[in-house]
Design an enzyme around this catalytic site. Sequence first.
Site, mmCIF file in Angstrom:
data_model
loop_
_atom_site.group_PDB
_atom_site.id
_atom_site.type_symbol
_atom_site.label_atom_id
_atom_site.label_comp_id
_atom_site.label_asym_id
_atom_site.label_seq_id
_atom_site.Cartn_x
_atom_site.Cartn_y
_atom_site.Cartn_z
ATOM 1 N N GLY A 9 -49.331 -20.069 7.895
ATOM 2 C CA GLY A 9 -50.863 -20.690 7.546
ATOM 3 C C GLY A 9 -50.900 -22.051 7.916
ATOM 4 O O GLY A 9 -51.458 -22.844 7.119
ATOM 5 N N GLY A 12 -54.063 -23.945 7.991
ATOM 6 C CA GLY A 12 -55.092 -23.710 6.781
ATOM 7 C C GLY A 12 -55.031 -25.271 5.871
ATOM 8 O O GLY A 12 -54.321 -26.153 6.410
ATOM 9 N N ASP A 14 -54.097 -26.163 2.994
ATOM 10 C CA ASP A 14 -52.578 -26.575 2.262
ATOM 11 C C ASP A 14 -51.768 -26.600 3.594
ATOM 12 O O ASP A 14 -50.738 -27.646 3.487
ATOM 13 C CB ASP A 14 -51.980 -25.471 1.315
ATOM 14 C CG ASP A 14 -52.770 -25.391 0.059
ATOM 15 O OD1 ASP A 14 -53.352 -26.503 -0.168
ATOM 16 O OD2 ASP A 14 -52.651 -24.686 -0.704
ATOM 17 N N LEU A 83 -47.541 -19.657 3.249
ATOM 18 C CA LEU A 83 -48.948 -20.264 2.563
ATOM 19 C C LEU A 83 -50.201 -19.165 3.313
ATOM 20 O O LEU A 83 -51.229 -19.111 2.812
ATOM 21 C CB LEU A 83 -49.315 -21.535 2.915
ATOM 22 C CG LEU A 83 -48.203 -22.490 2.849
ATOM 23 C CD1 LEU A 83 -48.787 -24.023 3.102
ATOM 24 C CD2 LEU A 83 -48.217 -22.683 0.993
ATOM 25 N N SER A 128 -50.831 -17.344 -7.379
ATOM 26 C CA SER A 128 -52.094 -17.664 -7.713
ATOM 27 C C SER A 128 -52.484 -17.737 -9.246
ATOM 28 O O SER A 128 -52.127 -16.890 -10.019
ATOM 29 C CB SER A 128 -53.257 -17.242 -6.890
ATOM 30 O OG SER A 128 -54.428 -17.282 -7.411
ATOM 31 N N GLU A 130 -55.115 -16.652 -10.197
ATOM 32 C CA GLU A 130 -55.862 -15.648 -10.424
ATOM 33 C C GLU A 130 -55.212 -14.339 -11.030
ATOM 34 O O GLU A 130 -55.750 -13.595 -11.327
ATOM 35 C CB GLU A 130 -56.571 -15.134 -8.907
ATOM 36 C CG GLU A 130 -57.949 -16.025 -8.396
ATOM 37 C CD GLU A 130 -58.937 -15.710 -9.376
ATOM 38 O OE1 GLU A 130 -59.522 -14.621 -9.224
ATOM 39 O OE2 GLU A 130 -59.532 -16.856 -9.846
ATOM 40 N N TYR A 152 -57.294 -9.121 -4.672
ATOM 41 C CA TYR A 152 -56.575 -10.482 -4.235
ATOM 42 C C TYR A 152 -55.678 -10.791 -5.344
ATOM 43 O O TYR A 152 -54.466 -10.880 -4.861
ATOM 44 C CB TYR A 152 -57.680 -11.683 -3.758
ATOM 45 C CG TYR A 152 -56.834 -12.853 -3.952
ATOM 46 C CD1 TYR A 152 -56.391 -13.524 -2.702
ATOM 47 C CD2 TYR A 152 -56.666 -13.836 -5.060
ATOM 48 C CE1 TYR A 152 -55.669 -14.675 -2.795
ATOM 49 C CE2 TYR A 152 -55.974 -15.125 -5.068
ATOM 50 C CZ TYR A 152 -55.404 -15.308 -3.720
ATOM 51 O OH TYR A 152 -54.792 -16.568 -3.729
ATOM 52 N N HIS A 182 -57.205 -25.689 -5.932
ATOM 53 C CA HIS A 182 -57.025 -26.892 -5.487
ATOM 54 C C HIS A 182 -57.787 -26.924 -4.078
ATOM 55 O O HIS A 182 -57.885 -26.100 -3.274
ATOM 56 C CB HIS A 182 -55.560 -27.370 -5.239
ATOM 57 C CG HIS A 182 -54.843 -26.206 -4.374
ATOM 58 N ND1 HIS A 182 -54.744 -24.951 -5.100
ATOM 59 C CD2 HIS A 182 -54.265 -26.137 -3.231
ATOM 60 C CE1 HIS A 182 -54.011 -24.166 -4.160
ATOM 61 N NE2 HIS A 182 -53.816 -24.876 -2.967
HETATM 62 P P1 GDR Z 1 -61.458 -18.839 -6.376
HETATM 63 O O1 GDR Z 1 -62.371 -20.058 -5.629
HETATM 64 O O2 GDR Z 1 -61.953 -17.465 -6.340
HETATM 65 O O3 GDR Z 1 -61.336 -19.485 -7.734
HETATM 66 O O4 GDR Z 1 -60.178 -18.818 -5.709
HETATM 67 P P2 GDR Z 1 -63.635 -20.150 -5.132
HETATM 68 O O5 GDR Z 1 -64.041 -21.371 -4.839
HETATM 69 O O6 GDR Z 1 -64.208 -19.055 -4.285
HETATM 70 O O7 GDR Z 1 -64.464 -19.794 -6.725
HETATM 71 C C1 GDR Z 1 -64.444 -20.482 -7.678
HETATM 72 C C2 GDR Z 1 -65.609 -19.997 -8.925
HETATM 73 O O8 GDR Z 1 -66.758 -20.247 -8.181
HETATM 74 C C3 GDR Z 1 -67.679 -19.130 -8.379
HETATM 75 N N1 GDR Z 1 -69.014 -19.231 -7.437
HETATM 76 C C4 GDR Z 1 -68.787 -19.348 -6.352
HETATM 77 N N2 GDR Z 1 -67.568 -18.982 -5.435
HETATM 78 C C5 GDR Z 1 -67.936 -19.044 -4.144
HETATM 79 N N3 GDR Z 1 -67.196 -18.895 -3.223
HETATM 80 N N4 GDR Z 1 -69.383 -19.276 -3.622
HETATM 81 C C6 GDR Z 1 -70.515 -19.267 -4.459
HETATM 82 O O9 GDR Z 1 -71.465 -19.397 -3.721
HETATM 83 C C7 GDR Z 1 -70.124 -19.171 -5.763
HETATM 84 N N5 GDR Z 1 -70.849 -19.483 -7.060
HETATM 85 C C8 GDR Z 1 -70.174 -19.451 -8.085
HETATM 86 C C9 GDR Z 1 -67.010 -18.094 -8.293
HETATM 87 O O10 GDR Z 1 -67.578 -16.754 -8.802
HETATM 88 C C10 GDR Z 1 -65.659 -18.535 -9.150
HETATM 89 O O11 GDR Z 1 -65.749 -18.206 -10.393
HETATM 90 C C11 GDR Z 1 -59.451 -19.995 -5.330
HETATM 91 C C12 GDR Z 1 -58.789 -19.595 -3.915
HETATM 92 O O12 GDR Z 1 -58.426 -20.829 -3.045
HETATM 93 C C13 GDR Z 1 -57.689 -18.699 -4.023
HETATM 94 O O13 GDR Z 1 -57.017 -18.287 -2.917
HETATM 95 C C14 GDR Z 1 -56.659 -19.173 -4.959
HETATM 96 O O14 GDR Z 1 -55.817 -18.484 -5.328
HETATM 97 C C15 GDR Z 1 -57.548 -19.642 -6.211
HETATM 98 O O15 GDR Z 1 -58.388 -20.478 -6.076
HETATM 99 C C16 GDR Z 1 -56.395 -20.327 -7.311
#
Ligand code: GDR
Length: 327
Positions: A9, A12, A14, A83, A128, A130, A152, A182
């Site tokens: 990765g 990407g 990271d 990664l 993660s 998550e 995931y 991050h």
């Molecule tokens: P996440 O990151 O799922 O936490 O995983 P993301 O930025 O996608 O979502 C964070 C939170 O925001 C809410 N959300 C939205 N998310 C996205 N993508 N788009 C939207 O329009 C939106 N509106 C609200 C989501 O529901 C969520 O709660 C990231 C990734 O980098 C993973 O790979 C990693 O393992 C974790 O962070 C730690």
Amino acid sequence: MGKKALITGASGMDGSNLARFLLKKGYKVYGIERRVSCDSGNCRHNRLSDIENEIEIFIGDIRDYNRMFEIINKVKPDELYHLAALSQVGISFKNEFEIIDSNIKGTVNLLHILKNILPECKFFHASSSEQFGKVLKSPQNENTPFNPVSPYAIGKVACFFNVKMYRNAYNLFTCNSITFNHECEHRPTQFVTRKITHAVAKIYHGLQDKLYLGNLDARRDWGYSPDYCRAFYLMLQQNKPDDYVIATGETHSVREFCKIAFNKVGLNYKDYVEVDPKFYRPAEVNVLTGDYSKAKKVLGWEPKVKFEELISKMVDYDLELVGKENV
Ligand code: GDR
């Protein structure tokens, strides 16, 4: 000769930040990437453009055991940073089988190869936050039980325990970071932070009217990717392999992120942000907060960039980027 690091990765967010960090440390850096095309002006290869002459890239898919064997056998890295993964939680609900093929099988492929041909190679895996899912305790540390709610996260739990099993059963030097969210200026726009900062810049420049988001009340612990890459490196420099929570210890909502990002350009997010249920997930993780005290104590690691500075960096970058595109 410096140490050799191999990064899956590598192109990407990271991967490119880690490659840059390891080059500065004097490593010979090799990367593995799938051949992918550019997505919406966010070309993955751009992330490596400043160091493309300093690293060696192999094209390969982590699902392909023989290709991974060939690359590892050729490079014989001292350290392997894994990664590569399908990393979008929302998308994973529609891609259960790719989680199994890429994330789980890809990780086991690498561990199996190291066990067989290069057991002295140190191995890092990006696990993660998550995995904590519907959290059973707050803040979360290395002893908090996992309670994953997405394909995931379930896949990452499987990877986490495989990494641990190869450490305990076969004595390999394998580490997991339990990495909280991050971000950085090069975050793809599929993730909420960059989706927001990129939209702020477009709205500011008059190129977009509205920003449609999902759950504004989700709370996350957001840190800065280059800080976290430093932690990944530190984990492999210890005498003993272990797992570490990497986080900032602060939690903020998506709404707060919007407020600060729009404020930066003198706008009120309430005038631009609308909720579209299509961005909601079938199962949501409501709040995550990391306790990084073990990383602080053992690795001497602390995050340097926190929430407001992270948002500033990302908004400033996007204002410049969109401004240039708009000339
Ligand atoms: P996440 O990151 O799922 O936490 O995983 P993301 O930025 O996608 O979502 C964070 C939170 O925001 C809410 N959300 C939205 N998310 C996205 N993508 N788009 C939207 O329009 C939106 N509106 C609200 C989501 O529901 C969520 O709660 C990231 C990734 O980098 C993973 O790979 C990693 O393992 C974790 O962070 C730690």
